[in-house]
Design an enzyme around this catalytic site. Sequence first.
Site, PDB file in Angstrom:
ATOM      1  N   TYR A 143       7.068  11.652  -3.138  1.00 22.12           N
ATOM      2  CA  TYR A 143       6.798  10.770  -1.993  1.00 22.12           C
ATOM      3  C   TYR A 143       6.568  11.605  -0.741  1.00 22.12           C
ATOM      4  O   TYR A 143       5.462  11.715  -0.255  1.00 22.12           O
ATOM      5  CB  TYR A 143       7.953   9.776  -1.810  1.00 22.12           C
ATOM      6  CG  TYR A 143       7.650   8.735  -0.760  1.00 22.12           C
ATOM      7  CD1 TYR A 143       6.843   7.642  -1.063  1.00 22.12           C
ATOM      8  CD2 TYR A 143       8.151   8.841   0.529  1.00 22.12           C
ATOM      9  CE1 TYR A 143       6.546   6.687  -0.108  1.00 22.12           C
ATOM     10  CE2 TYR A 143       7.862   7.889   1.492  1.00 22.12           C
ATOM     11  CZ  TYR A 143       7.060   6.819   1.179  1.00 22.12           C
ATOM     12  OH  TYR A 143       6.759   5.885   2.134  1.00 22.12           O
ATOM     13  N   SER A 161       2.161   4.292  -2.399  1.00 19.03           N
ATOM     14  CA  SER A 161       2.117   4.149  -0.940  1.00 19.03           C
ATOM     15  C   SER A 161       1.877   5.520  -0.307  1.00 19.03           C
ATOM     16  O   SER A 161       0.837   6.130  -0.557  1.00 19.03           O
ATOM     17  CB  SER A 161       3.409   3.494  -0.449  1.00 19.03           C
ATOM     18  OG  SER A 161       3.278   3.014   0.854  1.00 19.03           O
ATOM     19  N   ASP A 192      -1.970  -6.991  -1.020  1.00 17.33           N
ATOM     20  CA  ASP A 192      -1.231  -5.941  -0.324  1.00 17.33           C
ATOM     21  C   ASP A 192      -1.685  -5.926   1.131  1.00 17.33           C
ATOM     22  O   ASP A 192      -2.764  -5.423   1.449  1.00 17.33           O
ATOM     23  CB  ASP A 192      -1.487  -4.583  -0.980  1.00 17.33           C
ATOM     24  CG  ASP A 192      -0.571  -3.484  -0.436  1.00 17.33           C
ATOM     25  OD1 ASP A 192       0.033  -3.699   0.634  1.00 17.33           O
ATOM     26  OD2 ASP A 192      -0.457  -2.438  -1.081  1.00 17.33           O
ATOM     27  N   HIS A 250       2.255  -5.174  -2.071  1.00 13.81           N
ATOM     28  CA  HIS A 250       2.583  -3.754  -2.059  1.00 13.81           C
ATOM     29  C   HIS A 250       3.574  -3.388  -3.161  1.00 13.81           C
ATOM     30  O   HIS A 250       3.746  -2.210  -3.464  1.00 13.81           O
ATOM     31  CB  HIS A 250       3.141  -3.376  -0.691  1.00 13.81           C
ATOM     32  CG  HIS A 250       3.096  -1.916  -0.397  1.00 13.81           C
ATOM     33  ND1 HIS A 250       1.922  -1.189  -0.394  1.00 13.81           N
ATOM     34  CD2 HIS A 250       4.080  -1.025  -0.111  1.00 13.81           C
ATOM     35  CE1 HIS A 250       2.188   0.077  -0.102  1.00 13.81           C
ATOM     36  NE2 HIS A 250       3.488   0.211   0.058  1.00 13.81           N
TER      37      HIS A 250
END
Length: 685
Positions: free
Chosen positions: A456, A536, A619, A654
């Site tokens: 991430y 994301s 999203d 999302h």
Amino acid sequence: MTYPESRRDDLVETLHGREIADPYRWLEDPDSPATQDWVRRQNEFTQAELSGYPEREWFQTTMSAILARPRAGVPEKKAGWYFVGRNDGTQAQEVIFVAESLDELLSGGRVLIDPNTLSADGTDSLGTFTVSPDGKYFAYGINESGSDWTTFRLLDIATGSPVDDVVSEAKFSEAVWLPDSSAYLYLHYPTSGRSEGTETTAQSGGRLTLHRVGTPQSEDELVLNFPGEDQLFIAPEVSDDDRYLVVHVTEGTDPGTRLWVYPITSDGLGEPVKVVDSFDDEIAFVRMSGDQLVLRTDRDASRGRVVLSSLDGEFTDLIPEGEATLQAVRGTADGLATLTLVDAQPVLTLFGLDGSGRRVVDVPGGGVVGLNGGPEYDELFIGLSTTTDPTLSYVVSTGSGDVRPLPELVRGSGGFTPPQVTVTRQIAPGRDVPYFLITRSDLDFSTPRPTLMWGYGGFRIPVQADYRPGWPAWLAAGGVLVIANLRGGGEYGTEWHDAGRLKNKQNVFDDFIAVSEHLRDTGVTTPAQLAIHGRSNGGLLVGAVMTQRPDLFAVALPGVGVLDMLRFHKFTVGAAWASDFGLPDDPEQFEDLLAYSPLHRVSDGTAYPATLVVTGDHDDRVVPLHSHKFIAALQHAQSGPQPVLTRVEVNTGHGFGKPAAMIASEWADLLAFAAHHVGLTPPEQ
């Protein structure tokens, strides 16, 4: 491979003296017939390709079994009631149960609300819930089709009956009750009539609004807004002694906080006292201690500390900064509970209200699912997960420190038995990047193995060895799992975060590449056996490294990613991410963004890894146009034999609130695609 046609327009803009082509801008309109037709054709093409993968049936069966496991969330005690979410393994959404005692909750409790009845396809979900201080009302937020948009409704807890009271056009908030239970506050986003989840228009600023139960929303009272400052977010809560409305104001996703308190009087709210009125440091209210506020902050403490603050903003140490990274603090009847990370692994500690009496609580787990308590209660509930098990909850006596596991919360059995795994801690040298290496305990890993790597690296969010539904399936199939701790995250405090944002954002990608090379150099895997995945900001990570080092990976799985770094700020809440990314309108930051923007690094004639991009048509956080434009560019540029596909889920957003069957199907396709292209052969059914 002949892909579905993606029209290329001759659109070129001059930005800060550079000519930037944008041939797929037409895909930014989600409602146009051309975009909808493109999505349909791409989905059909992807499903036709995946239907020929022999691994798909095994992963679909396994993922369905994983999602069929009965499970329960972390209990919460509010206004004397106990609540927990449960799923018997057949339901799209968790059902909320209520009881008057913990023992009653453990023995079953009563169904208060079943979100599975909110929509025919199970895509509407319950986002948040709060309880009025008098214990009468249950205020719950509904998110339709996975969108961030929220509608608040009320139930009478004692009877379960609906209350005729509705508030719509809310986002990024829960219902925050005033002490007399007559009204609650929420964050209102006027939309001129449209809040469907597919819109892309840049988000205006939220308005902190007071709603009185039983009155129309049109009569709601504006408490606070910042006209013209659309990136300011407002988060209210009421102090545990009912004296103050405490308001946190942040700028976008930057942790820097202004802290204001409004005295609560019999006449309503008084004028705010601006305890902290700058965005210099992260500030989080915890509880009151007499006339002082207990706060968590990173002021003069990269890894965080707990302080006492007067109303004039003078801080004194209560729990000083330590070697561990402070993640959360909760008030308890006996003082305070802290959650820290020690090398990205959670530790729960109890303290007295004066910071004395430190006691570490033995609650093992790889990641924290929830930490629920309050200054009025001597019970603290914590939920932890591992890479193969979603949640095991414990109740902690804050007076004695005694711990009781609560396996009875899960009603029923069956589904999937996860494999035994071994988790080791590794460091990629040179850049000193830590990562978790997870393997099945019964397999021989003396030779390189197919490996799935996750990362991430952003927004000060810590990455832990925690649960995601696909992990046990991949491990059961015999694959290696790697979870990387990258700069930009929150595992090691403010300095670690700062080292991976703005001008330092490339460090995140270099860290990920360093771990990949270490896996190769130590014989864990090879580039031909390595798949990478992230969602994301992690989707940005995957898009960036696959376009910078396509030779290093066999498979790339960018999920709901931010992939157009020159236009992300123009859609919904995108501009709020400037704290990590910067803004393309700034000439210097534009150059930094252009250097790693995945869409703009796609180069014709390059052999890219096998790629499966996933997104959702509702999203409204990272709008799907990012994924659409990126996949169109990749399909045009791909010179190698590996497929470049996209998977667009309908009526999902999302990720939050996605129905169980959709979760199983998406993971099955992702893992089958990865397995097919890294040579992982699942065992016999």
